[in-house]
Scaffold this active site. Structure first.
Site, PDB file in Angstrom:
ATOM      1  N   TYR A 168       0.749  -1.110   0.228  1.00 22.84           N
ATOM      2  CA  TYR A 168       0.078  -0.154  -0.062  1.00 22.84           C
ATOM      3  C   TYR A 168       0.729   1.127   0.004  1.00 22.84           C
ATOM      4  CZ  TYR A 168      -2.974   3.744   2.188  1.00 22.84           C
ATOM      5  OH  TYR A 168      -3.500   4.785   2.379  1.00 22.84           O
ATOM      6  N   LYS A 172       1.125   4.393  -2.661  1.00 22.65           N
ATOM      7  CA  LYS A 172       0.997   5.770  -2.246  1.00 22.65           C
ATOM      8  C   LYS A 172       2.043   6.775  -2.739  1.00 22.65           C
ATOM      9  CE  LYS A 172      -2.690   5.394  -1.732  1.00 22.65           C
ATOM     10  NZ  LYS A 172      -3.876   6.209  -2.365  1.00 22.65           N
ATOM     11  N   SER A 203     -11.920   4.994   7.623  1.00 21.00           N
ATOM     12  CA  SER A 203     -12.783   4.994   6.337  1.00 21.00           C
ATOM     13  C   SER A 203     -12.705   3.594   5.714  1.00 21.00           C
ATOM     14  CB  SER A 203     -12.158   5.875   5.284  1.00 21.00           C
ATOM     15  OG  SER A 203     -11.045   5.470   4.725  1.00 21.00           O
TER      16      SER A 203
END
Length: 279
Positions: A168, A172, A203
């Site tokens: 991840y 990014k 989220s």
């Protein structure tokens, strides 16, 4: 609050979390907002909620799965076929904590968070330039500081770490590099680019993390509404209208990772162009 009337914004992954609050903030200021995402049912429910809370019904939905480049091309074709101007693209959709491969043959986080985003941006950028002045905003993460670079072999193979967090972080970093190089390429067109850290937000980006760990993580996180503030700032603030290719955190410009060099950004761009041609 109607200072965005006549402006069309495309927000990816906006049926929940930061994206939904970003869309709500734009709609509340009179913008036309097109939400691109995978679930039509969830998106239309979010659109109703946004319309009810803002009074703005100028909302639309386009199907989009960033992990599938055929879906990305179809979404872009739908947006372009409308003939309407596109002023701002907010590349908000993201995936974290999931392991595997994308439908288009990339490590899952990298394929979804960067490769699909790169292709969508490329397919829409001429329309954004023609509609200008415009902006392109990449929602990245402070996690990009953790990435030591991009292993070009690893991003074509399944995730290897247990939580896929390292993968991840690489995706990014790619979001930051993409905004940098795109800003350089769009100099003088009236379209500016941004990458940002929204904060550590509770989220659905963490939806693939095991539920027990996810619940503990969320106790230390900010709300999606707080997370949307920097996205809205980069997408609309006159304070950054002449800035491009820069990285923001908490509505302030910050220096990105030392790994985010112009040389790596240029190499990623060249490779990304080849990937989307062959996939």
């Amino acid at each position: 609050m109607s200072d965005l009337q006549g402006r069309t914004f495309v927000v990816t992954g906006a049926n929940t979390g930061i994206g939904k609050e970003t869309a709500r903030g734009l709609a509340g200021r009179g913008a036309r907002v097109v939400i691109a995402g995978r679930s039509e049912d969830r998106t239309r429910a979010a659109m109703k909620e946004i319309a009810d809370s803002t009074g703005n019904t100028d909302l639309d939905y386009v199907p989009l799965d960033l992990g599938d480049l055929a879906s990305v091309r179809a979404a872009a074709a739908t947006l372009l076929a409308s003939g309407e101007p596109l002023h701002v693209l907010i590349n908000n959709a993201g995936l974290a904590g999931a392991r595997g491969m994308s439908a288009s043959g990339f490590e899952l986080a990298f394929g979804t968070n960067h490769v699909g985003t790169f292709l969508l941006t490329e397919l829409l950028r001429d329309r954004i330039v023609a509609s200008g002045p415009g902006r392109i905003v990449n929602v990245a993460s402070t996690g990009h500081f953790r990435a030591k670079g991009i292993d070009w072999d690893a991003i074509r193979q399944p995730s290897v770490t247990r939580t896929a967090f390292d993968e991840y972080c690489v995706s990014k970093l790619a979001n930051v590099l993409h905004a940098q190089e795109l800003g350089r390429r769009l100099e003088g067109t009236g379209v500016t680019t941004y990458s940002l850290h929204p904060g550590t937000i509770a989220s659905d980006v963490w939806r693939e993390v095991p539920i027990g760990l996810r619940q503990v993580m969320k106790l230390m996180m900010k709300s999606p509404a707080q997370g949307a503030r920097t996205s809205l700032y980069c997408a609309t603030s006159p304070d950054v209208a002449t800035h491009t290719g820069r990285y923001y955190d908490n509505r302030r410009e910050k220096t990105p990772s030392k790994v985010a060099t112009p040389e790596l950004a240029a190499e990623l761009w060249t490779r990304s162009e080849e990937w989307v041609k062959e996939s």
